[in-house]
Scaffold this active site. Structure first.
Site, short mmCIF file in Angstrom:
data_model
loop_
_atom_site.label_atom_id
_atom_site.label_comp_id
_atom_site.label_asym_id
_atom_site.label_seq_id
_atom_site.Cartn_x
_atom_site.Cartn_y
_atom_site.Cartn_z
N LYS A 208 6.30 -11.62 -11.81
CA LYS A 208 5.93 -11.57 -10.39
C LYS A 208 5.77 -10.11 -10.01
O LYS A 208 6.74 -9.40 -9.77
CB LYS A 208 7.05 -12.21 -9.56
CG LYS A 208 6.61 -12.83 -8.26
CD LYS A 208 6.02 -11.89 -7.24
CE LYS A 208 7.04 -11.19 -6.36
NZ LYS A 208 6.42 -10.25 -5.42
N GLU B 216 17.62 -3.50 -11.96
CA GLU B 216 17.34 -2.06 -12.00
C GLU B 216 16.99 -1.65 -10.58
O GLU B 216 15.92 -2.01 -10.08
CB GLU B 216 16.14 -1.76 -12.92
CG GLU B 216 16.33 -2.15 -14.37
CD GLU B 216 17.30 -1.25 -15.11
OE1 GLU B 216 17.65 -0.18 -14.58
OE2 GLU B 216 17.73 -1.63 -16.20
N CYS C 179 12.30 5.80 -8.88
CA CYS C 179 13.71 5.43 -8.75
C CYS C 179 14.60 6.57 -9.21
O CYS C 179 15.69 6.77 -8.71
CB CYS C 179 13.99 4.16 -9.54
SG CYS C 179 13.39 4.26 -11.21
N GLU D 4 18.00 6.40 0.09
CA GLU D 4 16.82 6.50 -0.76
C GLU D 4 15.57 6.45 0.13
O GLU D 4 15.37 5.49 0.86
CB GLU D 4 16.78 5.35 -1.76
CG GLU D 4 15.62 5.50 -2.73
CD GLU D 4 15.50 4.33 -3.70
OE1 GLU D 4 15.59 3.18 -3.25
OE2 GLU D 4 15.31 4.58 -4.90
P1 NAD Z 1 11.59 -4.39 -3.24
O1 NAD Z 1 13.01 -4.70 -3.54
O2 NAD Z 1 11.14 -4.43 -1.85
O3 NAD Z 1 10.62 -5.37 -4.05
C1 NAD Z 1 10.69 -5.53 -5.45
C2 NAD Z 1 10.14 -6.88 -5.82
O4 NAD Z 1 10.98 -7.89 -5.26
C3 NAD Z 1 8.73 -7.16 -5.30
O5 NAD Z 1 8.01 -7.86 -6.28
C4 NAD Z 1 8.99 -8.01 -4.07
O6 NAD Z 1 7.91 -8.87 -3.76
C5 NAD Z 1 10.18 -8.82 -4.51
N1 NAD Z 1 11.01 -9.34 -3.42
C6 NAD Z 1 11.06 -8.93 -2.12
N2 NAD Z 1 11.94 -9.67 -1.44
C7 NAD Z 1 12.46 -10.57 -2.30
C8 NAD Z 1 13.44 -11.61 -2.19
N3 NAD Z 1 14.07 -11.88 -1.04
N4 NAD Z 1 13.75 -12.31 -3.29
C9 NAD Z 1 13.16 -12.05 -4.48
N5 NAD Z 1 12.21 -11.10 -4.63
C10 NAD Z 1 11.88 -10.36 -3.56
O7 NAD Z 1 11.34 -2.96 -3.92
P2 NAD Z 1 9.99 -2.12 -3.91
O8 NAD Z 1 9.82 -1.54 -2.53
O9 NAD Z 1 8.90 -2.90 -4.49
O10 NAD Z 1 10.34 -0.96 -4.94
C11 NAD Z 1 11.05 0.16 -4.59
C12 NAD Z 1 12.48 0.05 -5.08
O11 NAD Z 1 12.50 -0.19 -6.49
C13 NAD Z 1 13.25 1.33 -4.88
O12 NAD Z 1 14.52 1.05 -4.37
C14 NAD Z 1 13.36 1.91 -6.28
O13 NAD Z 1 14.42 2.77 -6.49
C15 NAD Z 1 13.44 0.68 -7.11
N6 NAD Z 1 13.08 0.96 -8.50
C16 NAD Z 1 14.07 0.98 -9.45
C17 NAD Z 1 13.77 1.25 -10.77
C18 NAD Z 1 14.84 1.26 -11.82
O14 NAD Z 1 14.51 1.13 -12.99
N7 NAD Z 1 16.10 1.39 -11.47
C19 NAD Z 1 12.44 1.50 -11.15
C20 NAD Z 1 11.45 1.47 -10.16
C21 NAD Z 1 11.79 1.19 -8.84
#
Ligand code: NAD
Length: 496
Positions: free
Chosen positions: A191, A266, A301, A398
């Site tokens: 997804k 992650e 991240c 963040e």
């Molecule tokens: P997000 O949590 O908003 O979304 C991530 C994914 O989850 C998307 O596909 C989104 O559609 C889905 N999602 C949203 N709400 C959901 C729910 N209620 N249930 C299940 N899935 C849901 O994050 P983002 O804005 O896409 O990405 C940014 C974040 O990702 C930052 O916090 C960043 O630090 C983190 N990140 C972490 C790593 C790592 O390896 N630690 C790597 C890249 C990004």
């Protein structure tokens, strides 16, 4: 750096045919209810495609296809050598389509083409190849046991794996999950983020072309509700999530409320980058500190978003970092000369600007802070630096944008205390010319990755990647990633 010029990429972009449908059981399909959402390019705010808005019907179809293919053993029961061969072909196909995939990633997420051609797409291919290469070389154990027994400890595929991923490195973060999951023999449902679904949709076809059987690799574009439905599903065995800490907490709850599927997270970070007065090369440290927060528009991240500088070198070092910041000028993401592209969408731009406002109220603005429009209608922000107190909001939360918080300290103990005073623990760095100090500080830093005299090094797949504390659990990359997608089994055979 790509060897093609701005004209070439603009020409390719004009000719591009974009697939926006879901990929289920080996075919592209529209959402059953016909629903779509717009794919808006952050380069200029224009809609470039309409994407299938998956819902319950698509989740059910994908889970059924994944389960069927897993139970049939069409992938899971192959000799690992055969899976390797197919994975290597998949990696080669990603490389063959590198220009198209780089273009899709740049148009969709606003990342500079110089980055997508050198990091995102080759990085995803390398990941697929690396886990393919690994899978026929690792076996189980024959464990010590009573003499009348033979005891085997093996790892076997867990079953149906859902991967829910973010938009900052759309295909790379996806590959870090689907590559080890597929290599281990699982069936996968990916997804992608609704902000960046294009490359995931495209590589699904390449996986099939490589020989990964129908139903083994499915892609469901859609909003957060698709992630929720997957996390709550009773017939999914494992969910691997990369995204925000807030959603990560929900994913764990969904798993607990449903079938206790294995849950790997992650999550976010607020990583400290500590510069001590005996830093061996202040110019390199300054260039690295700027790269640590401005690369990928700060949508990292692991971004080195907290720069901790010793008071003795503060004025000199900050001046050098400000000089470096001038090099990160937002420009057209399709121009190979551009180092900083567009923020992924308007929502994220407004979120980051909200933090800039908080910074203006509490902290001292040293540079940047304004939206710019090198391309009309696009979402761009100047590289921004604040001098802050450790308690300021921009120093604690963040931001996920090109905003650096500089914190001044007086002693190493104080630096370590400030560095660790965070809910996160994804990465950290320390710059020193003293070997003992380097190891002492590295040991004290509560983070999944520690860099000494560098930042963001380690493109090799060999290093586990993930966080302490609320930065998550489990690790992507390295052979350890395979542990997430396998179950351990003890088999005891009585001989007499
Ligand atoms: P997000 O949590 O908003 O979304 C991530 C994914 O989850 C998307 O596909 C989104 O559609 C889905 N999602 C949203 N709400 C959901 C729910 N209620 N249930 C299940 N899935 C849901 O994050 P983002 O804005 O896409 O990405 C940014 C974040 O990702 C930052 O916090 C960043 O630090 C983190 N990140 C972490 C790593 C790592 O390896 N630690 C790597 C890249 C990004």
């Amino acid at each position: 750096m790509t060897d093609k010029n701005f004209d070439y990429w603009q020409g390719r972009a004009a000719d591009l045919r974009i697939e926006g449908r879901a990929f289920i059981d080996g075919v592209y399909v529209d959402a059953a209810d016909g629903g779509t959402f717009d794919c808006v390019s952050p380069i200029d705010g224009r809609t470039i495609a309409r994407i299938a808005d998956s819902g319950e019907a698509e989740v059910e179809a994908a889970v059924a296809a994944a389960r069927r293919s897993f139970e049939a053993g069409v992938w899971a029961n192959l000799n690992p050598r055969q899976r390797k061969k197919t994975m290597l072909k998949f990696g080669a196909l990603i490389r063959q389509h590198a220009d198209e995939l780089s273009l899709l990633e740049t148009l969709d997420a606003g990342k500079p083409i110089g980055d997508t051609t050198t990091v995102d797409i080759p990085g995803a291919a390398y990941c697929v190849e690396w886990f393919g290469e690994a899978i026929d070389k690792i076996g189980g154990e024959v464990a010590p046991a009573d003499h009348h027994l033979v005891g085997l400890v093996t790892r076997e595929a867990i079953g149906v794996v859902a991967a829910v991923v973010p938009w900052n490195f759309p295909i790379l973060m996806a590959a870090w999950k689907f590559a080890p999951a597929l290599a281990a023999g699982n069936s996968v449902i990916l997804k992608p983020s609704e902000k960046s679904p294009l490359t995931a949709i495209r590589v699904a076809q390449l996986a099939l072309e490589a020989g990964i059987p129908a139903g083994v690799f499915n892609v469901l574009p859609g909003a957060g509700n698709v992630g929720r439905l997957l996390a709550q599903h009773m017939d999914i065995d494992c969910i691997a999530f990369t995204g925000s800490t807030a959603v990560g907490k929900l994913i764990m709850q969904y798993a607990g409320q449903s079938n206790l599927k294995r849950t790997w997270l992650e999550l976010g970070g607020k990583s400290p980058n500590i510069v001590l007065p005996d830093c061996p090369d202040l110019d390199r440290a300054a260039a690295s500190a700027a790269g640590a927060i401005f690369y990928n528009m700060g949508e990292m991240c692991t971004a080195g978003s907290r720069l901790l500088v010793h008071r003795d070198i503060k004025d000199d070092f900050i001046a050098r970092v400000l000089e470096q910041a001038k090099k990160w000028v937002p420009g057209h993401p399709l121009d190979p000369a551009t180092g900083m592209g567009a923020i992924v969408d308007q929502i994220q731009l407004e979120r980051v600007l909200g933090y800039v406002e908080a910074g203006r109220a509490e902290s001292t603005l040293l540079c940047g802070g304004d939206r710019v429009e090198p391309i009309a209608g696009g979402y761009y922000l100047q590289p921004t630096i604040f001098e802050v107190k450790p308690t300021d909001r921009v120093a604690r939360e963040e931001i996920f944008g090109p905003v650096l918080s500089v914190i001044v300290f007086d002693t190493i103990d104080e630096a370590v205390q400030i560095a660790n005073d965070s809910d996160y623990g994804l990465a950290a760095a320390v710059w020193t010319g003293n070997l003992t100090t380097a190891h002492d500080v590295a040991r004290k830093l509560r983070a999944g990755t520690v860099w000494v005299n560098c930042y963001d090094e380690g493109g090799d797949m060999n290093f586990p990647f993930g966080g302490f504390k609320q930065s998550g659990n489990g690790r992507d990359k390295s052979l350890h990633a395979l542990e997430k997608y396998t179950e351990l089994k003890s088999t005891l055979v009585r001989l007499r």
